[in-house]
Scaffold this active site. Sequence first.
Site, PDB file in Angstrom:
ATOM      1  N   GLU A 174      -0.927   7.340  -6.580  1.00 47.04           N
ATOM      2  CA  GLU A 174       0.153   6.404  -6.306  1.00 47.04           C
ATOM      3  C   GLU A 174       0.674   5.915  -7.656  1.00 47.04           C
ATOM      4  OE1 GLU A 174       0.327   2.104  -4.360  1.00 47.04           O
ATOM      5  OE2 GLU A 174      -1.159   3.386  -3.436  1.00 47.04           O
ATOM      6  N   ASP A 205       2.068  -8.184  -5.732  1.00 50.38           N
ATOM      7  CA  ASP A 205       1.037  -7.881  -6.720  1.00 50.38           C
ATOM      8  C   ASP A 205       0.429  -9.125  -7.352  1.00 50.38           C
ATOM      9  OD1 ASP A 205       0.800  -4.973  -6.878  1.00 50.38           O
ATOM     10  OD2 ASP A 205       2.938  -5.067  -7.358  1.00 50.38           O
ATOM     11  N   TYR A 231      -0.849   2.930   5.338  1.00 51.74           N
ATOM     12  CA  TYR A 231      -1.504   2.137   4.296  1.00 51.74           C
ATOM     13  C   TYR A 231      -1.997   0.850   4.937  1.00 51.74           C
ATOM     14  CZ  TYR A 231      -1.907   0.221  -0.525  1.00 51.74           C
ATOM     15  OH  TYR A 231      -2.343  -0.311  -1.716  1.00 51.74           O
TER      16      TYR A 231
END
Lengths: 271, 382
Positions: free
Chosen positions: A49, A60, A174
Amino acid sequence: MNRIDERFRRLKEAGECALIPYLTAGDPDLATTQALTLEFERRGADLLEIGVPFSDPLADGVTIQRASQRALLGGTTLTRILEMVRVIRSSCDLPLLLMSYANPIFHFGFARFAKEATAAGVDGLIVPDLPPEEAFELIEAAVSHGLHTVFLLAPTSSRERVQKIAAASRGFIYYVSLRGVTGARSSISDDLEATIRMIRVETDKPLAVGFGISNPAQVRMVARVADGVIVGSAIVSLLERNGGSGDLVKRAGDFVASLKAATRASQGEGH
Amino acid sequence: MAALADLEQVYLKAKADPNFESEMRGYLRNYVGRPTPLYFAERLTEHLGGARIYLKREDLCHTGAHKINNTLGQILLTRRMGKPRVIAETGAGQHGVATATVAARFGLVCEVFMGTEDMRRQALNVVRMRLLGAKVIPVEAGSRTLKDAINEAMRDWVTNIDTTHYILGSVLGAHPYPMMVRDFQSVIGRETRDQMLEAEGRLPDYLVACVGGGSNSIGLFFDFLDEPSIRMIGVEAGGLGIGSGRHAARFATGELGILHGTMSFVLQDSDGQIQTTHSVSAGLDYPSVGPEHSYYRDLGRIDYVSATDAEALEAFQLLSELEGLIPALESAHAVAHVRKLAPTLERNQIVVVNLSGRGDKDVEVAATLLGRSGDASQVGEG
């Protein structure tokens, strides 16, 4: 056949769990990202990735925020990342996914992105701030070029949402293993196994688990129940700590090899 | 996503519930101090020599700005959801103070994210939030302003979703926020309509408000959107001038983009990276704008202009001297545009300006900037 599907098919036959490392493209520079990609493939990574740095990486934690800053300061752009992939592709079979926030690819143009990314050798795309109900245009463009779109499932997702995300995801799904943003954690969720069992009732697609997984012990645990394990911040953090050191690529490669070994160890225990 | 869907459901249910409505009305009257006056600015009108200028006095709301109209609504929703903790982002500090205030009133834990640049220039509001029992969390990332505070608040929210409601302070973010915040703020326009009819026996010709995220402006405009005779003008932060590249005028040089879960006009570079903005006013210093503003701009229903830092400071001083009203630097941008607009209009025309907040929080910054140069037109960066 898309490289992602091909890879998961082979891993399934071998009864093995995929190791999916993450790198922020251009941290500290694109030449290093390129070298790391080839090293990771050699050391057992199954997919990779590649993060497209963004000024405002909402999903993040601080580790990848800092990496994104470094990459942007170094002049990393989406165009240059695609160029790097094109170069790598001649010597690399690793299925490559780009992880990008919506705005850089929206600005690039969804259709243009799908076309140029696929031509460069990108196999899949993850957009953490674009849920499937808002991604119609992107999905359409991606499908027409054979680019896989991977969507994120959160622990808070309802059954309806699992179905919707499973339907929109191609290649794999995911699963975000915790509530929060990316970043290494000391422990991973206890109810992971139960949640994954619930998701598997709804879909046959491969399920990769990410967010917060940072060491071989955790990889071993997740690999028992998932089809893939994604490790990001722990790798980015290692690169940050070893910045400037001559054997940076080798050290990162050693770490990836230890993570890959952990995915195999769990298979052994299962037998 | 699940939390957004839940929030929408809770909100729509509350909106349809007469008990919620009467609860809101009670607190707005007795706690916030509504209705706020619609004040005829006689000396400003005389000075500019054109249209009659009215000021909608949101600066008189409890806590000193319109922000509490929204935080009150959202804290009542938080109680309905049974969540014990609220978080907020803040730029100028007004939304942070308004959130800390209602959190104190209802006994909820409150944490406010604020860029360190904004903490410096709005230090008074940092003190107020702490006095109200809130924890102010400094944000060092990016430009250390409103955008970065929103990033951090969103990260906190997804991490603590079970216990926490995010009281977003403007018509930004993902659905249902822009709709919900607009609804809570639209009390401004509804009151203005009644007050205007009472004062002048007719509706105004122009509505003017500053636009950061865009909540005070949409709050004033919303009730009048179906009145084609009324022109509406949103005033963005022109910073050091559009040509300087250091501003927050999204409609001047921005392009369509996606930020904080919504598609709207965004100041961005050629790679789709979000640009840092500049404004003397922390509340307008944001690279995107509420999506509904982009919509009405494209329809041609609302016009958008900008006022520079220097023009806003001049207006700040002018309103203080002529009317005895020290406006927030944000609101001073709207007044700055009225200085240009009013003289071009007939004396029987009517302009309503939303005085969205009071300027106590800005006196230090203004004193420094006005004092240093001795002439507001010379004022540079803060």
